[in-house]
Design an enzyme around this catalytic site. Structure first.
Site, PDB file in Angstrom:
ATOM      1  N   ARG A  96       0.850  -1.182   0.000  1.00  0.00           N
ATOM      2  CA  ARG A  96       0.000   0.000   0.000  1.00  0.00           C
ATOM      3  C   ARG A  96       0.890   1.238   0.000  1.00  0.00           C
ATOM      4  NH1 ARG A  96      -3.507  -2.831  -1.654  1.00  0.00           N
ATOM      5  NH2 ARG A  96      -5.451  -3.367  -0.608  1.00  0.00           N
ATOM      6  N   GLU A 111      -3.338   7.408  -4.929  1.00  0.00           N
ATOM      7  CA  GLU A 111      -3.649   6.852  -6.258  1.00  0.00           C
ATOM      8  C   GLU A 111      -4.921   7.490  -6.810  1.00  0.00           C
ATOM      9  OE1 GLU A 111      -3.759   2.595  -5.764  1.00  0.00           O
ATOM     10  OE2 GLU A 111      -1.715   2.574  -5.014  1.00  0.00           O
ATOM     11  N   HIS A 143      -0.759   0.054  -9.954  1.00  0.00           N
ATOM     12  CA  HIS A 143      -1.425  -0.880  -9.024  1.00  0.00           C
ATOM     13  C   HIS A 143      -1.964  -2.116  -9.764  1.00  0.00           C
ATOM     14  CE1 HIS A 143      -3.717  -1.155  -4.956  1.00  0.00           C
ATOM     15  NE2 HIS A 143      -3.460  -2.362  -5.446  1.00  0.00           N
TER      16      HIS A 143
HETATM   17  C1  8YV Z   1      -6.955  -5.182  -6.109  1.00  0.00           C
HETATM   18  C2  8YV Z   1      -5.470  -5.155  -4.048  1.00  0.00           C
HETATM   19  O1  8YV Z   1      -6.746  -5.213  -7.453  1.00  0.00           O
HETATM   20  O2  8YV Z   1      -6.480  -7.151  -3.333  1.00  0.00           O
HETATM   21  C3  8YV Z   1      -6.005  -6.075  -3.010  1.00  0.00           C
HETATM   22  O3  8YV Z   1      -5.940  -5.726  -1.831  1.00  0.00           O
HETATM   23  O4  8YV Z   1      -4.877  -4.193  -3.768  1.00  0.00           O
HETATM   24  C4  8YV Z   1      -5.648  -5.488  -5.491  1.00  0.00           C
HETATM   25  O5  8YV Z   1      -5.486  -6.843  -5.682  1.00  0.00           O
HETATM   26  C5  8YV Z   1      -7.643  -3.935  -5.922  1.00  0.00           C
HETATM   27  O6  8YV Z   1      -7.232  -3.186  -4.844  1.00  0.00           O
HETATM   28  C6  8YV Z   1      -9.126  -4.187  -5.841  1.00  0.00           C
HETATM   29  O7  8YV Z   1      -9.778  -3.049  -5.514  1.00  0.00           O
END
Ligand code: 8YV
Length: 318
Positions: free
Chosen positions: A237, A266, A284
């Protein structure tokens, strides 16, 4: 004819191959994101809704949870859930599911892709070739740094951190880690001090959970301990790293490089990171392979179906 169960979908799951369509096929979906006045829409349509679908990036805050008087279950598409107010849900007796395990390998693969791309200047080389500079100017891009045989420091040795560590074997790397507490089930050395881990390692990979307890865990002191030859990788993150301190250290040469899939705000990426030749920047995409996004979609839908059929989630959080 069976009537479809009514659910609330907080936002469009456009990064998933077919989740929006499968939800619409299987459920009577109230699409919250299509309503400009969210508060009014919830007041008018919220009653009677027992389950909601969201994602790691879209989340579900206390205001939303408390605007749904009959809510019982939150099914999220994604493994991280710092954007979901689990505490507020718990107080209301609302259960929450996420999508663990299915994305572990893809995220770990991407961490390695970033590490190698950063160390060997792959994206800089790519830009050089595309710009037609190869053969036009004397020499080539600046030398990179070797990956194999180096030291790998991992912040957060959960499922994804361990998958990253295991891949270190194939590169003959010594692995150490920093975690909330030492694990007894891994062969890697624990470092209680993150600054010491940063000082020791060549590559520092961030694989910890997000949320208030890890915000700016990687601060100026940690970044400067990693030093002018060190490279930081983040697939976790954005807010775990103090982005301003990171940009400053890259500009002043106090940090060697940064290879990042996630950012503090982001989709905004600081210009200083974009301007640097020592960064690799991705939008991301840790879980963004077709197979993994499909598996996440299946798991989110399985949780929803299971909750409606048995009152139990397949992969509850905590
Ligand atoms: C997602 C992610 O694509 O799973 C998570 O926590 O950060 C990613 O895999 C995305 O955030 C889904 O909203």
């Amino acid at each position: 004819m069976t009537t479809k169960q009514r659910i609330l979908q907080v936002g469009s799951l456009s990064g998933s191959p077919s989740a929006n369509q499968r939800l619409a096929d299987g459920y009577d979906v109230f699409e919250l994101w299509k309503h400009g006045d969210r508060k009014a829409a919830l007041a008018e349509h919220g009653k009677g809704i027992t389950a909601l679908v969201t994602s790691a990036s879209i989340g579900a805050n206390a205001e939303l949870i408390n605007a749904l008087p009959d809510l019982k279950a939150i099914c999220s598409w994604g493994v991280g859930y710092e954007t979901i107010d689990v505490q507020a849900a718990r107080e209301r007796g609302v259960v929450v599911s996420n999508t663990p395990d299915v994305l572990t390998d893809c995220v770990a693969d991407l961490a390695w892709g970033l590490m190698i791309a950063g160390a060997r200047r792959m994206t800089l080389g790519d830009r050089y070739v595309r710009a037609g500079r190869w053969g036009q100017v004397h020499g080539s891009i600046p030398l990179g740094t070797r990956v194999s045989g180096k030291k790998l420091g991992i912040i957060g040795l959960g499922r994804i951190g361990q998958a990253i560590a295991r891949r270190g074997d194939g590169f003959d790397m010594e692995v150490r880690y920093h975690n909330r507490r030492a694990r007894t089930d891994v062969p890697y050395q624990y470092e209680a001090s993150l600054v010491e881990l940063a000082r020791w390692t060549d590559f520092l990979v961030v694989a910890t959970v997000g949320g208030p307890e890890t915000r700016h865990l990687v601060n100026r002191e940690v970044i400067e301990a990693l030093g002018p030859k060190g490279i930081i990788v983040n697939i976790a993150r954005g807010p775990v790293i103090d982005e301003q301190a990171l940009a400053g250290a890259l500009e002043s040469g106090k940090l060697g490089g940064a290879a990042l899939d996630v950012f503090e705000h982001e989709p905004n990426v600081p210009d200083a990171l974009k301007a640097s030749d020592n960064t690799v920047l991705l939008p991301h995409i840790g879980s963004a392979s077709y197979e993994t996004r499909m598996a996440m979609e299946d798991m989110m839908l399985d949780n929803l179906q299971s909750w409606f059929h048995s009152g139990k989630l397949v992969t509850p959080v905590d």
